[in-house]
Design an enzyme around this catalytic site. Structure first.
Site, PDB file in Angstrom:
ATOM      1  N   TYR A  80      -9.268 -10.878   9.712  1.00 53.52           N
ATOM      2  CA  TYR A  80      -9.579 -11.448   8.407  1.00 53.52           C
ATOM      3  C   TYR A  80      -9.659 -12.968   8.426  1.00 53.52           C
ATOM      4  CZ  TYR A  80      -8.867  -6.737   6.704  1.00 53.52           C
ATOM      5  OH  TYR A  80      -8.974  -5.389   6.498  1.00 53.52           O
TER       6      TYR A  80
ATOM      7  N   HIS B  98      -0.790  -0.258   5.563  1.00 53.95           N
ATOM      8  CA  HIS B  98      -1.198   0.792   6.497  1.00 53.95           C
ATOM      9  C   HIS B  98      -0.167   1.917   6.654  1.00 53.95           C
ATOM     10  CE1 HIS B  98      -3.913  -2.488   8.527  1.00 53.95           C
ATOM     11  NE2 HIS B  98      -4.161  -2.294   7.239  1.00 53.95           N
TER      12      HIS B  98
ATOM     13  N   GLN C  23       0.807  -1.214   0.000  1.00 55.03           N
ATOM     14  CA  GLN C  23       0.000   0.000   0.000  1.00 55.03           C
ATOM     15  C   GLN C  23       0.843   1.268   0.000  1.00 55.03           C
ATOM     16  OE1 GLN C  23      -2.613  -0.426   3.399  1.00 55.03           O
ATOM     17  NE2 GLN C  23      -3.479  -2.331   2.643  1.00 55.03           N
TER      18      GLN C  23
ATOM     19  N   GLU D 268     -14.628   3.344  10.355  1.00 56.56           N
ATOM     20  CA  GLU D 268     -15.164   4.378  11.245  1.00 56.56           C
ATOM     21  C   GLU D 268     -15.080   5.772  10.637  1.00 56.56           C
ATOM     22  OE1 GLU D 268     -13.697   2.204  15.418  1.00 56.56           O
ATOM     23  OE2 GLU D 268     -12.994   4.229  14.915  1.00 56.56           O
TER      24      GLU D 268
END
Length: 374
Positions: free
Chosen positions: A270, A155, A91, A249
């Protein structure tokens, strides 16, 4: 007694209906798309567009995760030179971009990206600022580099927003170390940071007087914040973050607040195992809304434009997982409704309102699309 019973049951019925009328925040159903708009392609062939911002001349700057910075003007796309090398892993890559609020006078552009600078293998999120001169970045200054480096590919965060007082906020995800980083203010990762525009630490940051703490931290207990926007009326900084399997959220950022990850969560891991049995806990800030199942949110913007009267005053959030744009309807700080926009458009990586009042989406594999109401 016969006269009392009907009244008694009427009261019970009223209470029952009133209780059931209170919809839980994660149970708000999403309405299907109302197709009263079309799409115009502003720039194509951008594999993973990430950040967007507009220069005063109307041209659009777009970061591409692989490490390319594009300038788009009159449907012409050019590559900016002298962009720092990114640590491209999972990522990670070239992430967000934002202009200084006083850009017209000082020319500063801010960017976050994954960098391998520093000790150890791998990389972590870095914040820089630079100026754009003749199609090239110049006067590049390093403002913050998270540590330690890690070869994990998840992340990195990361979004950038300035508040009304000129402070810079940016996010760094917990880098996959969720039982180590988010709750430890002596470590980077899983945090929202606040800096002065030159990268120095504001004297009133909450952990300035805490020995060993990362002084740039403003809030903690986050998982991976990939959406951040300033509320157009209150000036508060709103964010959204990826939960695990369930539990994405929306939060309003408060000074020194703990947002709970992974001590509390509305999701599971997961592999189906439980991360935490707690969904709420004293001393931990509750989200104003959470998605179950997760939509994998990315990018967010408040709509203030008169061009979209039905959307004005509400929030737009991209969905990577379900490949649509979501209109999150608000009443104050409360979510009161949801609606699909741009169904099946693709993985929406970002959404922003341009200076012309139109809404622009960054869609993976496609590029930048402009929403034109009929």
């Amino acid at each position: 007694m016969k006269k009392i019973i009907p009244v008694y049951f009427s009261i019970l019925s009223f209470l029952f209906l009133s209780c059931n009328a209170q919809v839980k925040q994660n149970d708000i159903p999403i309405k299907e798309e109302v197709k009263n708009y079309t799409f115009e392609t502003v720039a194509s062939d951008i594999e993973t567009p990430w950040g967007m911002t507009w220069l005063p001349d109307g041209s659009l700057l777009v970061t591409e995760k692989s490490g390319i910075l594009y300038q788009i003007k009159k449907n012409t796309k050019t590559k900016i030179k002298n962009v720092p090398k990114v640590y491209s892993n999972g990522q990670g890559g070239l992430l967000d971009i934002a202009l200084h609020p006083d850009y017209a006078k000082n020319g500063w552009i801010y960017m976050t990206y994954s960098s391998d600078e520093g000790e150890g293998d791998g990389g972590n999120t870095k914040l820089i600022r630079a100026k754009l001169v003749n199609g090239s970045l110049t006067q590049i200054e390093s403002l913050y580099k998270a540590t330690p480096n890690t070869t994990k590919g998840q992340h990195f965060g990361s979004r950038i927003v300035f508040d009304n007082e000129g402070y810079l906020y940016f996010s760094i995800g917990e880098r996959g170390d969720h039982f180590v980083n988010p709750q430890d203010i002596k470590r980077d990762g899983g945090k929202i940071y606040r800096l002065n525009d030159d990268g120095s630490i504001p004297k009133d940051n909450p952990f300035v007087g805490n020995p060993g703490a990362k002084k740039a931290i403003y809030s903690y207990g986050h998982r991976n914040t990939q959406g951040m926007a300033k509320h157009p009326t209150t000036g508060a900084i709103w964010t959204h973050e990826h939960g695990p399997q369930g539990g994405d959220e929306i939060n309003i950022i408060k000074k020194a607040a703990n947002y709970g990850w992974p001590v509390v969560t509305y999701g599971i891991d997961y592999d189906g195992t439980t991360i935490s049995k707690e969904k709420e806990k004293p001393g931990i800030e509750n989200p104003i809304y959470y998605w179950v199942p997760s939509i994998a949110p990315s990018g967010m913007t408040f709509v203030t434009s008169e061009i979209y009267p039905d959307w004005k005053g509400h929030l737009l959030v991209g969905s990577l997982k379900f490949q649509y744009l979501e209109l999150v309807k608000l009443k104050g700080n409360q979510v009161i409704g949801r609606q699909k926009i741009a169904t099946d458009i693709g993985r929406v990586r970002n959404v922003a309102q341009g200076p012309d009042g139109f809404i622009y989406m960054a869609v993976e594999g496609k590029g930048i699309l402009k929403i034109i109401p009929n």
